[in-house]
Design an enzyme around this catalytic site. Structure first.
Site, PDB file in Angstrom:
ATOM      1  N   TYR A 136      38.486 -64.457  -6.476  1.00 35.88           N
ATOM      2  CA  TYR A 136      37.257 -64.632  -7.263  1.00 35.88           C
ATOM      3  C   TYR A 136      36.131 -65.135  -6.363  1.00 35.88           C
ATOM      4  CZ  TYR A 136      34.846 -65.401 -11.717  1.00 35.88           C
ATOM      5  OH  TYR A 136      34.000 -65.320 -12.797  1.00 35.88           O
ATOM      6  N   TYR A 173      29.732 -56.072  -6.565  1.00 35.89           N
ATOM      7  CA  TYR A 173      30.258 -54.993  -7.430  1.00 35.89           C
ATOM      8  C   TYR A 173      29.898 -55.229  -8.894  1.00 35.89           C
ATOM      9  CZ  TYR A 173      34.349 -53.578 -10.409  1.00 35.89           C
ATOM     10  OH  TYR A 173      35.180 -53.184 -11.417  1.00 35.89           O
TER      11      TYR A 173
END
Lengths: 380, 126
Positions: A279, A327
């Site tokens: 993450y 992204y």
């Protein structure tokens, strides 16, 4: 005991969608089911959050199903790695047969994100922290980054490399928000807006719509499906703090406990892992997870990343979809870590495919480094 | 400058009352011989509800800090410096640093106060 496997994975629309949360959820679920070769009537378990106060109930109703298992642990971005563990137990015990783990957010379209976060007036944090005016969660990560840079030589440069590397991967991913843009340069990073020092805009994840779903079933059912099942080899988690003051060492997160448990369960070593999805809410998040999970020692992450080994073609493929930084970051990114890990292990990633990927780690964090959850997946 | 007025409850009322006299009170457990921050109904080491309040020395060091450049909400006026300060009582508080041009981790700091509009005050450090 039945062996749980992942048989479906898909994103909903990403970026700026102008769609409702439930429409995006329905997209994610139907695409993941199609990917698996299952029907909506096969689903008897739901794990989701952030739809409403009764999130799993809402989604079950919206999909027209009456599940035997629901789960809505609200732990921020690591929730979905936690749901894999919960779904694993539910499927292996026979409580249910097909669990959908899903998430969607329309935060960019709906402009629902606030720099101050959500303040709940009755909580200790609201009583003793909110008045000082931290950005939430950003300022906590900023203090972790400040401490890291203070203690570790080339710490600032290493955080920049994490952002640069994520951009390089995103340039290979047609679904990435930054696809079609350019490589991120040090000059751009140094001139990016300072938000909460030392974190600049280039250290912070995107704010986009998006989400996705994965499908977990047992290996008996998986035998008759078209998709290549992915094994769930290990998982672990840790919950450490909700206050900005109760966790003593900003540089040591719950990733250590979470990772140690997951690796012990999987029976594999760090050096066996082919693809790593960590993450990246902020550049410091990835760095602390990299060290906490034991891929490198405490304080060794800076030197480790600075030679560019996490970029495409490098020896340590990291955040291969472009990450939350380049992204997609729909508020809780954890589901997208799992989807990318599954696709890499299936060999579906086109230009960004890591050759011969057999083992992957997906590691989520939530809140202010409050929760950590690790999942280790394997190609059969 | 401090637009958010914190709620208080029965547990935290003594802390907030003392801020009106510019005294920083920290909960102390005489059984465990240790302080805890933030105030709670029980000691997090032994679970006793028999906790004392003790006045802090007001001395500490900066564990970490950040200069905030965007407002988290209406009424906040950046830039300002948020910090985690480790008190000599071995607890960490979230606070602001005031009057320090170039803060640094591990720098020694001392307690001061910023008044809230209702007469209570926030402990800050400089």
């Amino acid at each position: 005991m039945k062996t749980p496997v992942i048989v479906g994975a898909a994103e909903c629309d990403l970026g700026v969608t102008n769609k409702s949360i439930l429409e995006l959820q329905a997209q994610a679920v139907s695409r993941a089911l199609a990917d698996a070769g299952l029907n909506i009537s096969d689903v008897d378990g739901i794990a989701t959050n952030a739809i409403s106060r009764f999130s799993a109930t809402s989604l079950a109703d919206y999909l027209g199903i009456e599940p035997k298992f629901t789960e809505s642990t609200f732990a921020g971005g690591s929730s979905f790695e936690m749901y894999v563990a919960r779904a694993y137990h539910a499927v292996s015990s026979g409580q249910c047969k097909v669990v959908v783990i899903s998430f969607a957010s329309n935060q960019r379209s709906a402009k629902s994100r606030s720099l101050g976060g959500v303040v709940e007036h009755h909580t200790p944090e609201a009583q003793f922290e909110t008045a000082y005016g931290p950005l939430f969660p950003l300022s906590y990560y900023a203090m972790a980054a400040q401490r890291y840079i203070h203690d570790v030589p080339n710490g600032r440069e290493a955080l920049s490399e994490i952002a640069i590397s994520a951009r390089e991967w995103a340039l290979l991913n047609p679904k990435a928000y930054r696809y079609g843009s350019k490589s991120l340069t040090l000059e751009e990073i140094e001139s990016a807006d300072m938000i909460s020092s030392p974190l600049r805009a280039s250290d912070c994840c995107l704010v986009t719509d998006g989400g996705g779903a994965i499908i977990i079933t047992n290996s008996e059912i998986a035998k008759n499906l078209k998709s290549k099942p992915i094994s769930i080899l290990g998982f672990g988690e840790s919950t450490t703090n909700t206050s900005m003051t109760t966790h003593r060492d900003l540089r040591v997160t719950g990733a250590k406990q979470s990772g140690d448990i997951a690796f012990a369960m999987a029976g594999v070593s760090r050096s066996d892992i082919d693809v790593v999805e960590l993450y990246d809410s902020f550049t410091i998040t990835t760095m602390l997870s990299l060290e906490g999970l034991g891929f490198v020692g405490k304080g060794e992450g800076a030197e480790f990343v600075l030679d560019g080994k996490t970029r495409p073609g490098g020896s340590f493929p990291l955040n291969t979809n472009g990450g939350g930084l380049s992204y997609c970051h729909p508020g809780q990114y954890g589901i997208l870590l799992l989807i990318e890990a599954v696709r890499q292990l299936r060999g579906e990633c086109g230009e960004r495919q890591v050759a011969n990927a057999k083992l992957a780690v997906a590691h989520g964090t939530g809140g202010i480094l409050s929760t950590n959850a690790t999942v280790i997946l394997g190609a059969n | 400058m401090f637009p958010y007025l914190p709620h208080e409850d029965a547990i935290s009322a003594p802390f907030w009352a003392a801020t009106r006299e510019r005294r920083l009170l920290i909960q102390y457990c005489a059984v465990c011989n240790q302080y805890q921050w933030y105030p709670r109904a029980i000691c997090i080491s032994c679970a006793t509800d028999n906790l004392e309040w003790r006045e802090a020395t007001g001395k500490g060091s900066v564990d970490s800090w950040t200069t905030v450049h965007r407002a988290p909400g209406e009424g906040f006026v950046p830039p300002y410096v948020i910090a985690r300060v480790l008190l000599s009582e071995k607890v960490i508080m979230l606070t602001r640093l005031v009057g320090i041009e170039s803060p640094a981790c591990d720098q020694a700091v001392e307690l001061s106060w910023q008044e809230l509009s209702d007469g209570r005050a926030l402990p800050v450090f400089g």
